[in-house]
Write an enzyme that holds these catalytic residues in place. Structure first.
Site, PDB file in Angstrom:
ATOM      1  CE1 TYR A 132      47.576  36.213  41.903  1.00  0.00           C
ATOM      2  CE2 TYR A 132      47.127  37.969  44.173  1.00  0.00           C
ATOM      3  CZ  TYR A 132      47.327  36.376  43.344  1.00  0.00           C
ATOM      4  OH  TYR A 132      46.650  35.383  44.545  1.00  0.00           O
ATOM      5  CE  LYS A 183      46.519  23.439  30.661  1.00  0.00           C
ATOM      6  NZ  LYS A 183      46.710  22.903  31.594  1.00  0.00           N
ATOM      7  CG  ASP A 216      47.829  20.258  34.301  1.00  0.00           C
ATOM      8  OD1 ASP A 216      49.198  20.661  33.487  1.00  0.00           O
ATOM      9  OD2 ASP A 216      47.211  19.294  32.949  1.00  0.00           O
ATOM     10  CG  ASP A 240      47.903  32.786  45.717  1.00  0.00           C
ATOM     11  OD1 ASP A 240      48.048  32.773  46.921  1.00  0.00           O
ATOM     12  OD2 ASP A 240      46.856  32.296  45.768  1.00  0.00           O
ATOM     13  CG  ASP A 244      48.737  28.337  50.078  1.00  0.00           C
ATOM     14  OD1 ASP A 244      49.433  28.739  50.216  1.00  0.00           O
ATOM     15  OD2 ASP A 244      47.585  28.682  50.106  1.00  0.00           O
TER      16      ASP A 244
HETATM   17  C1  IPM Z   1      49.147  35.495  49.544  1.00  0.00           C
HETATM   18  C2  IPM Z   1      47.565  35.614  49.953  1.00  0.00           C
HETATM   19  C3  IPM Z   1      47.831  36.495  48.667  1.00  0.00           C
HETATM   20  C4  IPM Z   1      47.781  36.533  47.453  1.00  0.00           C
HETATM   21  C5  IPM Z   1      46.129  36.694  49.212  1.00  0.00           C
HETATM   22  C6  IPM Z   1      45.766  36.866  50.494  1.00  0.00           C
HETATM   23  C7  IPM Z   1      46.048  38.334  47.999  1.00  0.00           C
HETATM   24  O1  IPM Z   1      46.903  34.399  49.526  1.00  0.00           O
HETATM   25  O2  IPM Z   1      50.396  36.066  49.636  1.00  0.00           O
HETATM   26  O3  IPM Z   1      50.238  33.995  48.882  1.00  0.00           O
HETATM   27  O4  IPM Z   1      47.026  35.594  46.954  1.00  0.00           O
HETATM   28  O5  IPM Z   1      48.529  36.643  46.851  1.00  0.00           O
HETATM   29 MN    MN Z   2      48.449  33.125  48.728  1.00  0.00          MN
END
Ligand code: IPM
Ligand code: MN
Length: 339
Positions: A132, A183, A216, A240, A244
């Site tokens: 990042y 990893k 993975d 990140d 999700d």
């Molecule tokens: C999150 C989002 C952000 C990230 C993006 C929007 C920059 O996906 O907060 O998880 O990648 O950290």
């Molecule tokens: Mn995210």
């Protein structure tokens, strides 16, 4: 005690969910003085500004920041990818040194998880380093000889402070399990730093059971056997992606809360639902404020309002599962029509 909160509702359903979260916080007994900040895609389209220095300085004077969602509608080309992400959200994370991104996943009702098993885990994502930081470049752009590099910066200090924080969280939980996800078989430089630091710090936390998974494999385990995990610590990009996935297997992204925090409290920390702006739901009454409410509870807990936070957490815990598995994604996630 009164707390001064900067509210960045942002775009799409962002302002709706943050306003519900503030309502709930107040109803639970929080004494909040809020100030709204108009930032995000709409603000950028109008003014050409993402986050100017004066506004950043102003935000630094608050006790905490509550953010809704940022991003233009799907299909909109008015805001190039990365402008808002780098200029607003990442700028705040970096400028305020919010080096921990804490993302809890707590879905005890097995009927709403993809595994039909309860999920109860916390991911500690390092939040100011890794891929990042924007290291690298694009050479000879537009020629047949283009080369893009995108480095990942990992410092001993950055890695160690994230790992230490994760050990503290693991120690405070019943199962006291901490898994490092990386990893190391391919990312041999950063993996080595993460792994060695993890092993070293672990000697100070003998009460915490530790393990390591490649990222993975962790994806498979998250989908097939999420109960393997109690606390996960990982780098910025893996964190990140894994969060999700964890959101999807637990109850859906509409339920995922997060805290971007600086544990030393050198300035305000930032609390936000993980979901996006979901422009298609604006004004429909269908935007799910759960993640924003839970993020506000995390904020109150961090501000020392443990009882108020607990009241909110308890109330969220007894919510009926209908409406479960909502998905407020929106263009925040870079969904674009390509052709
Ligand atoms: C999150 C989002 C952000 C990230 C993006 C929007 C920059 O996906 O907060 O998880 O990648 O950290
Ligand atoms: Mn995210």
């Amino acid at each position: 005690m009164k707390h001064r909160i900067a509210v960045i509702g942002g775009d799409g359903i962002g302002p709706e969910v943050t306003s519900e979260a503030v309502k709930v916080a107040r109803a639970a007994g929080a004494n909040l003085e809020t100030q709204e900040f108009d930032l995000g895609a709409a603000h950028y389209e109008r003014t050409g500004e993402v986050l100017d220095d004066a506004t950043l300085t102003q935000l630094m004077g608050f006790d905490a920041i509550l953010l809704g969602a940022i991003g233009p509608a799907i299909g909109s080309t008015a805001v190039p990818s990365g402008i808002l992400e780098r200029g607003l959200l990442l700028k705040l994370r970096f400028a305020l040194d919010l080096y921990i991104n804490q993302r809890p996943f707590l879905t005890l009702d097995p009927s709403v998880t993809t595994t039909h098993k309860p999920v109860d885990m916390i991911v500690i994502r390092e939040n100011t380093e890794g891929a990042y930081v924007g290291e690298g470049g694009l050479l000879r752009k537009g020629t047949p000889f283009e080369v893009a590099t995108q480095g990942s910066v990992n410092t001993r200090n950055g890695v160690e402070r994230a790992i230490r924080y994760a050990f503290e969280i693991a120690r405070s939980r019943e199962r006291k399990l901490l898994t490092l996800v990386h990893k190391t078989n391919v990312l041999t430089f950063s993996g080595d730093l993460w792994y060695r630091t993890f092993v070293e710090v672990s000697s100070e936390y003998r009460d915490v059971t530790t393990s390591y998974n490649h990222v993975d494999a962790a994806c498979i385990y998250l989908v097939e056997a999420p109960e393997r995990y109690d606390v996960i610590v990982t780098d910025n990009l893996f964190g990140d992606i894994l969060t999700d996935l964890a959101a999807a297997v637990s109850q859906g992204i509409g339920y995922a809360a997060s805290a971007n925090i600086n544990p030393e409290r050198t300035g305000p920390s930032l609390f936000e639902p993980v979901h996006g702006a979901a422009h298609d739901r604006v004004g429909t009454g269908e935007a799910n404020p759960y993640a924003a409410i839970r993020s506000a509870a995390m904020m109150l807990d961090f501000l020392g309002e443990t009882e108020v936070a607990k009241r909110i957490e308890d109330a969220l815990g007894v919510l009926p599962p209908e409406g479960a598995r909502t998905s407020e994604i929106g263009d925040f996630y870079g969904e674009r029509v390509i052709r």
